[in-house]
Design an enzyme around this catalytic site. Structure first.
Site, PDB file in Angstrom:
ATOM      1  N   LYS A 181       0.849  -1.194   0.000  1.00  0.00           N
ATOM      2  CA  LYS A 181       0.000   0.000   0.000  1.00  0.00           C
ATOM      3  C   LYS A 181       0.881   1.238   0.000  1.00  0.00           C
ATOM      4  CE  LYS A 181      -3.752  -2.112   2.699  1.00  0.00           C
ATOM      5  NZ  LYS A 181      -4.676  -1.938   3.836  1.00  0.00           N
TER       6      LYS A 181
ATOM      7  N   GLY B  76      -8.378   4.683   0.260  1.00  0.00           N
ATOM      8  CA  GLY B  76      -9.546   4.398  -0.567  1.00  0.00           C
ATOM      9  C   GLY B  76      -9.259   3.348  -1.628  1.00  0.00           C
ATOM     10  N   GLY B  77      -8.229   2.550  -1.378  1.00  0.00           N
ATOM     11  CA  GLY B  77      -7.914   1.462  -2.310  1.00  0.00           C
ATOM     12  C   GLY B  77      -6.975   1.864  -3.441  1.00  0.00           C
TER      13      GLY B  77
ATOM     14  N   LYS C 270      -0.070  -8.174   5.688  1.00  0.00           N
ATOM     15  CA  LYS C 270      -0.690  -9.448   5.375  1.00  0.00           C
ATOM     16  C   LYS C 270      -2.005  -9.148   4.670  1.00  0.00           C
ATOM     17  CE  LYS C 270      -1.770 -13.875   6.105  1.00  0.00           C
ATOM     18  NZ  LYS C 270      -0.935 -14.946   5.536  1.00  0.00           N
TER      19      LYS C 270
ATOM     20  N   ASN D 268     -11.046   8.271   7.389  1.00  0.00           N
ATOM     21  CA  ASN D 268     -11.490   9.251   6.407  1.00  0.00           C
ATOM     22  C   ASN D 268     -11.857  10.524   7.147  1.00  0.00           C
ATOM     23  OD1 ASN D 268     -11.256   7.463   4.155  1.00  0.00           O
ATOM     24  ND2 ASN D 268     -13.067   6.429   4.928  1.00  0.00           N
TER      25      ASN D 268
ATOM     26  N   ARG E 146     -13.428  13.252   6.519  1.00  0.00           N
ATOM     27  CA  ARG E 146     -14.430  14.069   5.822  1.00  0.00           C
ATOM     28  C   ARG E 146     -15.833  13.545   6.132  1.00  0.00           C
ATOM     29  NH1 ARG E 146     -12.512  10.068   2.262  1.00  0.00           N
ATOM     30  NH2 ARG E 146     -14.228   8.699   1.597  1.00  0.00           N
TER      31      ARG E 146
ATOM     32  N   VAL F   8     -19.970  10.113   1.560  1.00  0.00           N
ATOM     33  CA  VAL F   8     -21.141   9.975   0.681  1.00  0.00           C
ATOM     34  C   VAL F   8     -22.262   9.252   1.439  1.00  0.00           C
ATOM     35  CG1 VAL F   8     -22.005   8.896  -1.439  1.00  0.00           C
ATOM     36  CG2 VAL F   8     -19.721   9.921  -1.415  1.00  0.00           C
TER      37      VAL F   8
ATOM     38  N   ARG G 262     -26.349   3.871  -4.168  1.00  0.00           N
ATOM     39  CA  ARG G 262     -25.789   5.003  -4.915  1.00  0.00           C
ATOM     40  C   ARG G 262     -26.299   4.940  -6.347  1.00  0.00           C
ATOM     41  NH1 ARG G 262     -19.596   6.281  -3.182  1.00  0.00           N
ATOM     42  NH2 ARG G 262     -19.845   5.849  -0.953  1.00  0.00           N
TER      43      ARG G 262
HETATM   44  C1  MV4 Z   1      -6.757  -4.442   2.773  1.00  0.00           C
HETATM   45  C2  MV4 Z   1      -7.481  -5.561   2.313  1.00  0.00           C
HETATM   46  C3  MV4 Z   1      -7.041  -6.800   2.691  1.00  0.00           C
HETATM   47  N1  MV4 Z   1      -5.919  -6.919   3.438  1.00  0.00           N
HETATM   48  N2  MV4 Z   1      -5.658  -4.615   3.523  1.00  0.00           N
HETATM   49  C4  MV4 Z   1      -9.281  -1.037   0.509  1.00  0.00           C
HETATM   50  C5  MV4 Z   1      -9.525   0.347   0.987  1.00  0.00           C
HETATM   51  C6  MV4 Z   1      -8.427   0.640   1.930  1.00  0.00           C
HETATM   52  N3  MV4 Z   1      -8.850   1.462   3.014  1.00  0.00           N
HETATM   53  C7  MV4 Z   1      -7.995  -0.675   2.442  1.00  0.00           C
HETATM   54  N4  MV4 Z   1      -8.520  -1.662   1.525  1.00  0.00           N
HETATM   55  C8  MV4 Z   1      -8.236  -2.961   1.722  1.00  0.00           C
HETATM   56  N5  MV4 Z   1      -7.124  -3.201   2.483  1.00  0.00           N
HETATM   57  C9  MV4 Z   1      -5.250  -5.836   3.834  1.00  0.00           C
HETATM   58  N6  MV4 Z   1      -4.161  -5.980   4.577  1.00  0.00           N
HETATM   59  C10 MV4 Z   1      -8.625  -5.336   1.549  1.00  0.00           C
HETATM   60  C11 MV4 Z   1      -8.985  -4.056   1.213  1.00  0.00           C
HETATM   61  C12 MV4 Z   1     -10.167  -3.888   0.416  1.00  0.00           C
HETATM   62  C13 MV4 Z   1     -10.212  -4.371  -0.919  1.00  0.00           C
HETATM   63  C14 MV4 Z   1      -9.129  -4.986  -1.531  1.00  0.00           C
HETATM   64  C15 MV4 Z   1      -9.213  -5.467  -2.846  1.00  0.00           C
HETATM   65  C16 MV4 Z   1     -10.403  -5.321  -3.563  1.00  0.00           C
HETATM   66  C17 MV4 Z   1     -11.482  -4.710  -2.976  1.00  0.00           C
HETATM   67  C18 MV4 Z   1     -11.407  -4.229  -1.657  1.00  0.00           C
HETATM   68  C19 MV4 Z   1     -12.511  -3.603  -1.080  1.00  0.00           C
HETATM   69  C20 MV4 Z   1     -12.424  -3.139   0.212  1.00  0.00           C
HETATM   70  C21 MV4 Z   1     -11.258  -3.297   0.941  1.00  0.00           C
END
Ligand code: MV4
Length: 445
Positions: A158, A164-165, A201, A290, A292, A295, A338
């Site tokens: 990340k 927000g992904g 992880k 977040n 803010r 939505v 939405r």
């Molecule tokens: C993750 C995860 C799984 N494992 N972190 C997406 C938004 C952000 N705030 C954090 N997100 C995620 N973090 C770890 N360690 C899964 C998500 C995740 C996601 C990942 C892939 C596809 C769709 C997703 C939707 C929501 C959250």
């Protein structure tokens, strides 16, 4: 309380804030780009100021133009809504320098929580569970590979500046991790002007549950329970609900208490959301904060009966929270769909254009937050969200029936919208059972 504020946003959220202002007796100043000139919601504000051409970088994202509009109209505060400048700490700081209240947290809290590595460190300090991973930016590909071996695959990279992904990469083995490392670093530098990346992880089949917080300037802080936002597509939420169908009352209490600990550790003020990932084994982990109004805030408003935007205004004006945690309960069940001007049959491509037919649903338990109407022209330049349909009933079963009925009444022509996909999801047996994770839409459609 303020006597006049400026709304640095457009569309449905600008209208939502105008409505709160009018009910509180606050004068509102709307701003608009050339693309939004003549939109009806602008005439519901007390004043409207053109801030530039259609391109958002020259209007809704242009700090000098917004500050100029605020100074010319002599407002005391700016509400940023969501998107655009809402999570820009530099903008909040410029507001402070110009002696204009920013309706949101302090720039210090925004900077801290905007850095996802620092936010994760703060969560650890506040004893909020996090997934195993790095506590500092990764310094090399080898370090990433070594950590991944320790925490075991799958892992996720990340960007510190992401959220927000955005800027995330999943790796299932060392080879894909090594390739992803450089791609992620380059992308982070390009997209966020910050090359820092970290590893965690990867939690499979996660649900997304977030806790709404309100905190005032004098140290009072409350939570308004949770929203389940697991129904997403490419990190865009599609349907949200409250309460979450996947939490026991004990887990719910733990999640909300954890959110409060984190908000306190960040010295958080105003409305905010602490996002968690919920694993299939019902363990929860910190996601991000977040800073803010979101939505999906209406689902929380419906179940708690608390107007979040009004509280944002009161808190920014220095009023103490009159709400006590013991008095904040959720009543019944709320669901939000939405409504985007997108074609679900063509990979959700945006469908701008003129609305010739607009028949809005109504009746018991229905709330529609939208700035559009018959004759409105959807610009291709901005977000395709044209409204949010929210229902509130005494339980989830009745809320689902009400949403089905309301979607059935909704007629928007000739543009394509997400009404049809929302109808399919709301009737799907998995959704009805409350058993969906964040991958559900992509797997099923
Ligand atoms: C993750 C995860 C799984 N494992 N972190 C997406 C938004 C952000 N705030 C954090 N997100 C995620 N973090 C770890 N360690 C899964 C998500 C995740 C996601 C990942 C892939 C596809 C769709 C997703 C939707 C929501 C959250």
């Amino acid at each position: 309380m303020f006597s006049k504020i400026l709304i640095a946003n457009r569309g449905e959220i600008a209208l939502r804030i105008i409505r709160a202002c009018r009910e509180l007796g606050i004068q509102s100043v709307a701003v608009f780009s050339e693309a939004d000139r003549g939109a009806h919601y602008l005439s519901l504000a007390d004043e409207a100021v053109c801030i530039g051409p259609a391109d958002a970088t020259e209007s809704y994202l242009n700090i000098p133009r917004i500050i100029s509009a605020a100074e010319i109209t002599n407002v005391e505060a700016i509400h940023p809504g969501y998107g655009f400048l809402a999570e820009n700490a530099q903008f909040a700081e410029i507001c402070r320098d110009c002696k204009i209240h920013f309706i949101g947290p302090d720039p210090e809290a925004m900077t801290l929580l905007g850095d996802k590595i620092q936010a994760r460190k703060l969560a650890i300090k506040a004893k909020v569970p996090v997934l195993p991973g790095s506590e500092a930016p990764l310094s090399s590909e080898d370090e990433a590979a070594q950590m991944a071996a320790e925490i075991e695959y799958p892992v996720i990279l990340k960007a510190a500046g992401g959220g927000g992904g955005r800027g995330m990469r999943i790796a299932h083995n060392e080879m894909s991790l090594r390739a992803a490392f450089h791609a992620a670093q380059n992308e982070a530098q390009q997209a966020f002007k910050n090359p820092d990346i970290y590893i965690e992880k990867y939690l499979e089949q996660a649900r997304h549950v977030e806790v709404q917080i309100l905190a005032d300037r004098v140290g009072n802080i409350v939570h308004l329970w949770e929203r389940d936002c697991s129904l997403q597509r490419r990190h865009q939420k599609v349907i949200e609900e409250s309460p979450s169908p996947s939490l026991s009352s004990d887990l719910r209490e733990q999640l909300c208490k954890a959110a409060i600990r984190l908000a306190k550790a960040a010295k958080y003020v105003n409305a905010g959301t602490v996002e968690f990932l919920l694993g299939p084994k019902k363990k929860f982990y910190f996601g991000e904060v977040n800073t803010r109004i979101q939505v999906e805030h209406p689902v929380t408003e419906m179940v708690t009966g608390i107007d979040l935007v009004k509280w944002q205004l009161r808190i920014a004006a220095g009023e103490p929270l009159k709400l006590r945690q013991k008095d904040i309960h959720t009543k019944g069940h709320a669901i939000e769909c939405r409504i985007n001007a997108e074609d679900p049959e063509s990979n959700f491509t945006p469908c701008p254009g003129r609305i010739d037919t607009f028949i809005a649903p109504g009746g018991p338990g229905v709330r529609l937050d939208t700035h559009v109407y018959r004759g409105y022209e959807i610009s291709p330049r901005y977000d395709s969200l044209i409204g949010k349909l929210i229902v509130h009933k005494k339980n989830r079963t009745e809320a689902i029936a009400c949403m089905k009925r309301a979607l059935h009444e909704f007629k928007i022509e000739p543009i394509k919208t997400t009404v049809s996909i929302c109808q399919e999801i709301i009737s799907h047996r998995q959704f009805v059972k409350g058993k969906v994770d964040t991958g559900f839409i992509e797997r099923t459609w």
